[in-house]
Write a protein that holds these residues in place. Structure first.
Motif, short mmCIF file in Angstrom:
data_model
loop_
_atom_site.label_atom_id
_atom_site.label_comp_id
_atom_site.label_asym_id
_atom_site.label_seq_id
_atom_site.Cartn_x
_atom_site.Cartn_y
_atom_site.Cartn_z
N MET A 1 33.69 75.00 102.72
CA MET A 1 34.64 74.31 103.73
C MET A 1 34.81 75.32 104.82
N ARG A 2 34.46 74.97 105.95
CA ARG A 2 34.96 75.79 107.25
C ARG A 2 36.58 75.97 107.54
N LYS A 3 36.83 77.07 107.67
CA LYS A 3 38.34 77.05 108.05
C LYS A 3 38.28 77.41 109.70
N ALA A 4 38.97 76.44 110.39
CA ALA A 4 39.01 76.92 111.73
C ALA A 4 40.50 77.32 112.12
N MET A 5 40.61 78.45 112.83
CA MET A 5 42.16 79.19 113.07
C MET A 5 42.30 78.76 114.38
N VAL A 6 43.73 78.39 114.68
CA VAL A 6 43.94 78.03 115.83
C VAL A 6 45.49 78.74 116.20
N PHE A 7 45.50 79.66 117.30
CA PHE A 7 46.48 80.37 117.52
C PHE A 7 47.31 79.82 118.75
N VAL A 8 48.57 79.45 118.57
CA VAL A 8 49.22 78.76 119.64
C VAL A 8 50.49 79.69 120.06
N ARG A 22 56.91 82.27 116.85
CA ARG A 22 56.01 83.58 117.16
C ARG A 22 54.45 82.91 117.20
N SER A 23 54.23 81.91 116.14
CA SER A 23 52.67 81.89 116.09
C SER A 23 52.80 80.38 115.28
N VAL A 24 51.62 79.79 115.61
CA VAL A 24 51.22 78.73 114.52
C VAL A 24 49.73 78.74 114.45
N ARG A 25 49.35 78.52 113.22
CA ARG A 25 47.93 78.87 112.52
C ARG A 25 47.67 77.56 111.74
N THR A 26 46.59 76.98 112.05
CA THR A 26 46.29 75.86 111.21
C THR A 26 44.76 76.24 110.63
N ILE A 27 44.76 75.84 109.20
CA ILE A 27 43.41 75.91 108.61
C ILE A 27 42.88 74.58 108.12
N GLU A 28 41.84 74.29 109.03
CA GLU A 28 41.47 72.96 108.79
C GLU A 28 40.15 72.71 107.85
N VAL A 44 49.13 74.29 107.82
CA VAL A 44 49.62 74.71 108.79
C VAL A 44 50.74 76.00 108.39
N GLU A 45 50.35 77.14 109.05
CA GLU A 45 51.41 78.13 108.79
C GLU A 45 52.23 78.44 110.20
N ILE A 46 53.37 78.39 110.25
CA ILE A 46 54.10 78.54 111.50
C ILE A 46 54.93 79.89 111.21
N GLU A 47 54.89 80.93 112.01
CA GLU A 47 55.56 82.14 111.89
C GLU A 47 57.12 81.84 112.88
N THR A 48 58.06 82.24 112.14
CA THR A 48 59.20 82.16 113.38
C THR A 48 60.42 83.35 112.90
N SER A 49 61.41 83.18 113.60
CA SER A 49 62.16 84.30 113.48
C SER A 49 62.73 84.08 112.18
N ALA A 50 63.52 85.30 111.38
CA ALA A 50 64.10 85.15 110.24
C ALA A 50 65.01 84.10 109.67
N ASP A 51 65.92 83.61 110.99
CA ASP A 51 66.88 82.74 110.71
C ASP A 51 66.53 81.41 110.90
N SER A 124 54.40 72.04 118.28
CA SER A 124 53.27 70.78 118.42
C SER A 124 52.07 71.41 117.41
N ILE A 125 51.96 70.74 116.39
CA ILE A 125 50.74 70.92 115.67
C ILE A 125 49.73 70.18 116.13
N PRO A 126 48.46 71.01 116.53
CA PRO A 126 47.38 70.06 117.29
C PRO A 126 46.78 69.15 116.52
N SER A 127 45.98 68.20 117.00
CA SER A 127 45.29 67.09 116.77
C SER A 127 44.17 67.77 115.78
#
Length: 303
Positions: A1-8, A22-28, A44-51, A124-127
């Motif tokens: 399975m191919r994994k596509a990583m998209v950083f927004v 801080r970032s949005v990473r999708t594993i497709e 989908v992995e979304i990195e945010t501030s600690a709170d 926004s999580i991309p299509s």
């Protein structure tokens, strides 16, 4: 399975934003080779501030998304990473589109809100676009095939010879029935339990039932049941004075003479003596039961 990583990267947000994303990473999953009814899982992995935390109301609802797509499940986790926090979303979709030719389909984008003590922010999580394949050709006649090619009959049932198994089962059933009848006859079970030739076998069951009731009445009933067995075996009323003659006529019970004499002595004490204690003067209930069983075994062995 191919994994596509998209950083927004969120542009234009100040470093002190309310809920810093801080970032949005999708594993497709793979983007091709899907058919009617297949499932597609996006991570989908979304990195945010600690709170920062996800606003539950902003998450997509499990169920029908449109006429051909359904969100089957949604799993969310959150874990600290360094000075921030990573929110992981796992979305499993199922497609019900039936294309007539290879066709690109798109899972729409999703917006998710995050909030913290200072405010909220939307991500926004991309299509995701993938390729669906048809189950059959549009015009199978042009390839020299007919519609029967796609509507196939059921596979024929494999017929196996079972004559030997049936014969074996029948013979084993007959053998089991014969052995059951012989066993019933041996132990004087139904329909052989009323056979006069086995009075002690019948008495052994009656003695057991009577002693189970307990008490003086049960003990007397057990004594009477064994008395009737002696009477039937002798062909007349058997008294204590007749025991020697009875054992001469039935030598299979001669080894039980001391117990038989104790039985008659106990019966005389219980029914005609002053002492009415069950078993007095020396034949407790368990020994009376054992005597009845022993007489039944000797009776069967003699036959």
């Amino acid at each position: 399975m191919r994994k596509a990583m998209v950083f927004v990267f969120l542009l234009g947000a100040a470093s002190n934003a309310a809920a810093e994303v801080r970032s949005v990473r999708t594993i497709e999953p793979r983007a091709f080779g899907y058919f009617l009814g297949d499932t597609i899982t996006r991570t989908v992995e979304i990195e945010t501030s600690a709170d920062a935390e996800v606003v539950p109301a902003s998450l997509p609802r499990v169920g029908v998304s449109n006429y051909w797509l359904e969100l089957r499940s949604l799993a969310t986790t959150s874990a600290a990473r360094g000075e921030g926090r990573v929110h992981k979303l796992t979305l499993t979709y199922q497609t019900f589109y039936a294309p007539i030719d290879p066709r690109k389909m798109t899972i729409p984008a999703v917006e998710i809100a995050f909030r913290s003590a200072g405010g909220s922010e939307t991500v926004s999580i991309p299509s995701f676009t993938f390729l669906m394949s048809p189950l059959r050709e549009i015009f199978p006649e042009k390839s020299g095939e007919t519609s029967e090619t796609f509507l196939r009959p059921d596979a024929p049932v494999e017929l196996r010879k079972s004559g030997g198994l049936r014969t074996t089962a029948l013979l084993l059933g007959i053998l089991a029935g014969v052995l059951g009848l012989l066993l019933a006859r041996e132990f004087a079970w139904w329909p052989f339990q009323r056979r006069p030739a086995r009075p002690f076998s019948r008495a052994a069951r009656e003695v057991g039932r009577a002693l189970t009731r307990g008490g003086a009445d049960g003990y007397r009933a057990a004594l009477l049941a064994l008395h009737r067995a002696f009477d039937t075996a002798a062909g007349h009323r058997l008294f204590a004075s007749d025991v020697s003659e009875f054992l001469k006529a039935h030598p299979e019970h001669d080894a039980t003479r001391p117990h038989v004499e104790r039985f008659f002595a106990t019966s005389r004490a219980v029914f005609f003596g002053e002492r009415q204690t069950p078993g007095d003067p020396g034949l407790p209930s368990h020994e009376l039961r054992d005597l009845a069983s022993r007489l039944a075994r000797e009776e069967r062995a003699a036959r």
